[in-house]
Design an enzyme around this catalytic site. Structure first.
Site: not given
Length: 355
Positions: A68, A120
């Site tokens: 991400d 994350e």
């Protein structure tokens, strides 16, 4: 490696947006693994997991990073051997290096696991849900090829001051919570009196937002401010909350109550971690990379893995350069030579552990 091209993968990865949804990027990763003849599983938390296991027992090494990125998406571009775009250094450059190393090494003993998490940058639900066996973990993040054996944690909380409403024309009839802000905020500066951590220094404690009051002609009964805590070992979240609340209550004006609450999360906070500099993992990766051994400058999911096994943060790219922010910034970039150097260092480390 079935013709895997590290830089070609990196370029495609940076061109694949993953700031709103990681689905497209996750599909690209799993397809890349499967085209190399590696089975890739996606668990219920959205983690991509692939393993290469030898017939002989040996160390279990985990390579981890995330797919991400933060918004907004910054388009891909090239400037010589510099790859620009959102995620180029945080963390698709490290991903490309870890993936290349994973594909390059056929373990003669033990096991290498590629464990790629989906969130994350937000809540780390993927990392929190991972169930892995490991003797050593390398977490891919932009470290400039240094081996980061320690890192700060990050806690977020709210300090609430409580007084009593009254008409503003008669302030003595109430207890003004906002008036209590000054001494309580000042007390933040005196909270950390411990000796600094030998590598990470002192923790930080920063007020970031504030709100209070409901009417312009009323003594406010409540006000609050948010705090950002960057911790150092061995402080944990619960210890921090209790210690800070006690300290601030001692500084508050009479009749002003003080409560400290931690932000509600579905996953544990990212706590500070430290792996001994003389551990086999740190020494091996340092020798393979030629980088320095130092702390990392941001909180990462290494916090979770360090509770299981010796863990380091390592990868190409930098968080910031002389021109300002690189990771999460509009000029985000990573250099090809750093990506391939990181690939070589992780590959050599895996061979030394698993050969």
């Amino acid at each position: 490696m079935n013709g895997f091209d590290t830089i070609e993968f990196l370029e495609r990865a940076v061109q694949t947006p993953s700031h709103e949804s990681v689905t497209e990027m996750r599909d690209f990763l799993t397809e890349t693994l499967e085209s190399a003849g590696i089975d890739a599983d996606v668990d219920d938390a959205g983690n991509v997991i692939a393993k290469r296991t030898a017939t002989k027992d040996g160390p279990r090494i985990v390579l981890n990073t995330h797919i991400d990125t933060v918004p907004p998406h910054v388009p891909f571009s090239r400037d010589g051997d510099r790859v620009r775009g959102r995620g180029s250094c945080d963390a698709k450059g490290p991903l490309a290096a870890c993936l290349a190393a994973f594909l390059a090494v056929e373990p003669e003993r033990g096991q290498v696991t590629l464990a790629i998490t989906p969130d994350e940058e937000t809540d780390s639900t993927g990392a929190a849900a991972l169930s892995i066996d490991a003797d050593a973990v390398i977490v891919g993040e932009p470290t400039g090829l240094d081996v980061c054996n320690a890192g700060r944690g990050r806690f977020q909380g709210t300090v609430t001051l409580r007084g009593e409403n009254a008409h503003a024309a008669q302030p003595e009839a109430g207890v003004n919570a906002i008036a209590g802000l000054a001494p309580v905020l000042a007390a933040l500066e005196t909270f950390d009196t411990r000796n600094p951590h030998p590598e990470l220094g002192l923790p930080t404690l920063t007020p970031t937002t504030v709100e209070g009051g409901t009417a312009t002609n009323q003594i406010p009964a409540d006000c609050s401010f948010v705090i950002d805590r960057r911790s150092v070992p061995p402080e944990g979240a619960a210890e921090f909350r209790g210690s800070l609340e006690t300290h601030l209550r001692e500084s508050a004006p009479e009749r002003v109550g003080v409560d400290v609450s931690l932000a509600e999360r579905d996953t544990p906070f990212l706590e500070a971690f430290e792996t001994p500099a003389d551990s086999e993992l740190v020494r091996t990766l340092r020798d393979a990379s030629g980088g320095e051994v130092r702390p990392f400058g941001a909180a990462t999911e290494a916090s979770y893995f360090a509770q299981i096994a010796p863990t380091v943060v390592f990868g190409p790219g930098v968080l910031a350069d002389d021109d300002g922010a690189v990771a999460h910034g509009p000029q985000e970039y990573v250099n090809e030579n750093e990506v391939t150097a990181a690939e070589d260092a992780v590959t050599e480390t895996l061979r030394r552990f698993l050969g």
